[in-house]
Enzyme design. Sequence first.
Site, PDB file in Angstrom:
ATOM      1  N   LYS A  13      48.306  75.112 -50.312  1.00 54.48           N
ATOM      2  CA  LYS A  13      46.860  74.845 -50.423  1.00 54.48           C
ATOM      3  C   LYS A  13      46.327  74.180 -49.160  1.00 54.48           C
ATOM      4  O   LYS A  13      45.289  74.575 -48.641  1.00 54.48           O
ATOM      5  CB  LYS A  13      46.556  73.954 -51.644  1.00 54.48           C
ATOM      6  CG  LYS A  13      46.932  74.570 -52.980  1.00 54.48           C
ATOM      7  CD  LYS A  13      46.425  73.741 -54.155  1.00 54.48           C
ATOM      8  CE  LYS A  13      47.024  72.361 -54.258  1.00 54.48           C
ATOM      9  NZ  LYS A  13      48.478  72.339 -54.518  1.00 54.48           N
ATOM     10  N   ARG A  88      42.246  69.387 -61.099  1.00 57.69           N
ATOM     11  CA  ARG A  88      43.634  69.510 -61.527  1.00 57.69           C
ATOM     12  C   ARG A  88      43.741  69.436 -63.044  1.00 57.69           C
ATOM     13  O   ARG A  88      44.850  69.546 -63.576  1.00 57.69           O
ATOM     14  CB  ARG A  88      44.455  68.379 -60.916  1.00 57.69           C
ATOM     15  CG  ARG A  88      45.206  68.770 -59.649  1.00 57.69           C
ATOM     16  CD  ARG A  88      45.903  67.530 -59.164  1.00 57.69           C
ATOM     17  NE  ARG A  88      47.089  67.748 -58.401  1.00 57.69           N
ATOM     18  CZ  ARG A  88      47.131  67.707 -57.068  1.00 57.69           C
ATOM     19  NH1 ARG A  88      46.041  67.563 -56.371  1.00 57.69           N
ATOM     20  NH2 ARG A  88      48.284  67.830 -56.453  1.00 57.69           N
ATOM     21  N   ARG A 127      59.608  69.575 -46.499  1.00 55.70           N
ATOM     22  CA  ARG A 127      58.299  69.351 -45.865  1.00 55.70           C
ATOM     23  C   ARG A 127      58.264  68.006 -45.145  1.00 55.70           C
ATOM     24  O   ARG A 127      58.733  67.000 -45.659  1.00 55.70           O
ATOM     25  CB  ARG A 127      57.220  69.390 -46.948  1.00 55.70           C
ATOM     26  CG  ARG A 127      55.827  69.194 -46.410  1.00 55.70           C
ATOM     27  CD  ARG A 127      54.820  69.754 -47.349  1.00 55.70           C
ATOM     28  NE  ARG A 127      54.508  68.845 -48.446  1.00 55.70           N
ATOM     29  CZ  ARG A 127      53.513  69.080 -49.309  1.00 55.70           C
ATOM     30  NH1 ARG A 127      52.790  70.181 -49.225  1.00 55.70           N
ATOM     31  NH2 ARG A 127      53.275  68.231 -50.286  1.00 55.70           N
ATOM     32  N   ARG A 160      56.760  62.643 -47.374  1.00 54.93           N
ATOM     33  CA  ARG A 160      55.943  61.979 -48.394  1.00 54.93           C
ATOM     34  C   ARG A 160      56.855  61.491 -49.520  1.00 54.93           C
ATOM     35  O   ARG A 160      57.769  62.198 -49.915  1.00 54.93           O
ATOM     36  CB  ARG A 160      54.922  62.979 -48.966  1.00 54.93           C
ATOM     37  CG  ARG A 160      53.707  63.145 -48.101  1.00 54.93           C
ATOM     38  CD  ARG A 160      52.835  64.285 -48.542  1.00 54.93           C
ATOM     39  NE  ARG A 160      52.580  64.365 -49.979  1.00 54.93           N
ATOM     40  CZ  ARG A 160      51.737  65.231 -50.548  1.00 54.93           C
ATOM     41  NH1 ARG A 160      51.070  66.086 -49.792  1.00 54.93           N
ATOM     42  NH2 ARG A 160      51.552  65.257 -51.842  1.00 54.93           N
ATOM     43  N   ARG A 171      56.233  66.348 -60.723  1.00 55.50           N
ATOM     44  CA  ARG A 171      54.962  66.963 -60.314  1.00 55.50           C
ATOM     45  C   ARG A 171      54.819  68.370 -60.892  1.00 55.50           C
ATOM     46  O   ARG A 171      53.737  68.795 -61.268  1.00 55.50           O
ATOM     47  CB  ARG A 171      54.859  66.990 -58.788  1.00 55.50           C
ATOM     48  CG  ARG A 171      54.679  65.597 -58.201  1.00 55.50           C
ATOM     49  CD  ARG A 171      54.926  65.589 -56.714  1.00 55.50           C
ATOM     50  NE  ARG A 171      53.875  66.214 -55.944  1.00 55.50           N
ATOM     51  CZ  ARG A 171      54.036  66.634 -54.683  1.00 55.50           C
ATOM     52  NH1 ARG A 171      55.203  66.527 -54.086  1.00 55.50           N
ATOM     53  NH2 ARG A 171      53.034  67.179 -54.037  1.00 55.50           N
TER      54      ARG A 171
HETATM   55  P1  AMP Z   1      48.311  66.440 -53.245  1.00 59.70           P
HETATM   56  O1  AMP Z   1      48.321  65.999 -51.832  1.00 59.70           O
HETATM   57  O2  AMP Z   1      47.128  67.307 -53.565  1.00 59.70           O
HETATM   58  O3  AMP Z   1      49.619  67.052 -53.693  1.00 59.70           O
HETATM   59  O4  AMP Z   1      48.107  65.129 -54.141  1.00 59.70           O
HETATM   60  C1  AMP Z   1      49.065  64.074 -54.135  1.00 59.70           C
HETATM   61  C2  AMP Z   1      48.918  63.211 -55.375  1.00 59.70           C
HETATM   62  O5  AMP Z   1      47.590  62.638 -55.420  1.00 59.70           O
HETATM   63  C3  AMP Z   1      49.061  63.941 -56.699  1.00 59.70           C
HETATM   64  O6  AMP Z   1      50.411  64.101 -57.098  1.00 59.70           O
HETATM   65  C4  AMP Z   1      48.281  63.009 -57.641  1.00 59.70           C
HETATM   66  O7  AMP Z   1      49.028  61.849 -57.964  1.00 59.70           O
HETATM   67  C5  AMP Z   1      47.115  62.565 -56.758  1.00 59.70           C
HETATM   68  N1  AMP Z   1      45.966  63.500 -56.887  1.00 59.70           N
HETATM   69  C6  AMP Z   1      45.432  64.307 -55.921  1.00 59.70           C
HETATM   70  N2  AMP Z   1      44.398  65.031 -56.409  1.00 59.70           N
HETATM   71  C7  AMP Z   1      44.267  64.670 -57.703  1.00 59.70           C
HETATM   72  C8  AMP Z   1      43.398  65.080 -58.764  1.00 59.70           C
HETATM   73  N3  AMP Z   1      42.455  66.012 -58.585  1.00 59.70           N
HETATM   74  N4  AMP Z   1      43.563  64.485 -59.978  1.00 59.70           N
HETATM   75  C9  AMP Z   1      44.486  63.543 -60.188  1.00 59.70           C
HETATM   76  N5  AMP Z   1      45.353  63.125 -59.251  1.00 59.70           N
HETATM   77  C10 AMP Z   1      45.251  63.679 -58.014  1.00 59.70           C
END
Ligand code: AMP
Length: 216
Positions: A13, A88, A127, A160, A171
């Site tokens: 993404k 999400r 990653r 990360r 996740r």
């Molecule tokens: P990402 O970088 O998009 O994988 O997001 C990393 C983490 O941020 C996720 O595993 C969630 O803990 C939190 N997060 C990001 N976007 C959302 C969302 N729309 N709703 C809830 N938690 C989020």
Amino acid sequence: MRLVLLGPPGAGKGTQAKLLQEHFRIPKISTGDILREAVKDGTSLGKQAKEYMDRGELVPDAVIIDIVQERLAAADCRDGFLIDGFPRTVAQAEALEEMLARRDLALDGAISLRVPRKELVKRLSGRRTCRQCGTMFHIRFNPPKKDLVCDNCGGELYQRDDDREETIEARMEVYDRESAPLHEHFRDLGALYEVDGSKTTDQVFQQILRKLGKAA
Ligand code: AMP
């Protein structure tokens, strides 16, 4: 163009969001990036979010909806935007639709990147992300020229916390439970564009453009 990007962790993404941002000249909003920045800065949002993020869980809907609402109200989002990592949950999708409807707007599409689970785990565990500019590398598939140094800005590359194997599983489970139902939600609205995310970056990008072309 008002778009959202759906897909499990590791589907690409972030990579596609960057390409789409440049192509359509629209701002890219990444909720994950906003939260990671807040964690880095030690803000109260960051402190609250970190616990959830470290466990691979979702930050509560109310918190994330507020963040997106505030960001979408900014002037640069007036003529379009692309959101990576939101919605999400179905509740987040409904909140987004309400926000837009209040301004007589609607989403142009939800792009979904489909990638087999095994491939996702391989991508995530290798990653490495730049602390400064967020560019992503992979220790095998896309290594930086110099170990642990970003090709783009010279920043330090790190893994990360939530890309460690024990958190990846959590996740994925959260994705299946909370986010997978979004497909049906957007399909019902006639706004779902599914793409095979296991191809090369450029092939995936071309597929997205083709689908959006058909949609326009
Ligand atoms: P990402 O970088 O998009 O994988 O997001 C990393 C983490 O941020 C996720 O595993 C969630 O803990 C939190 N997060 C990001 N976007 C959302 C969302 N729309 N709703 C809830 N938690 C989020």
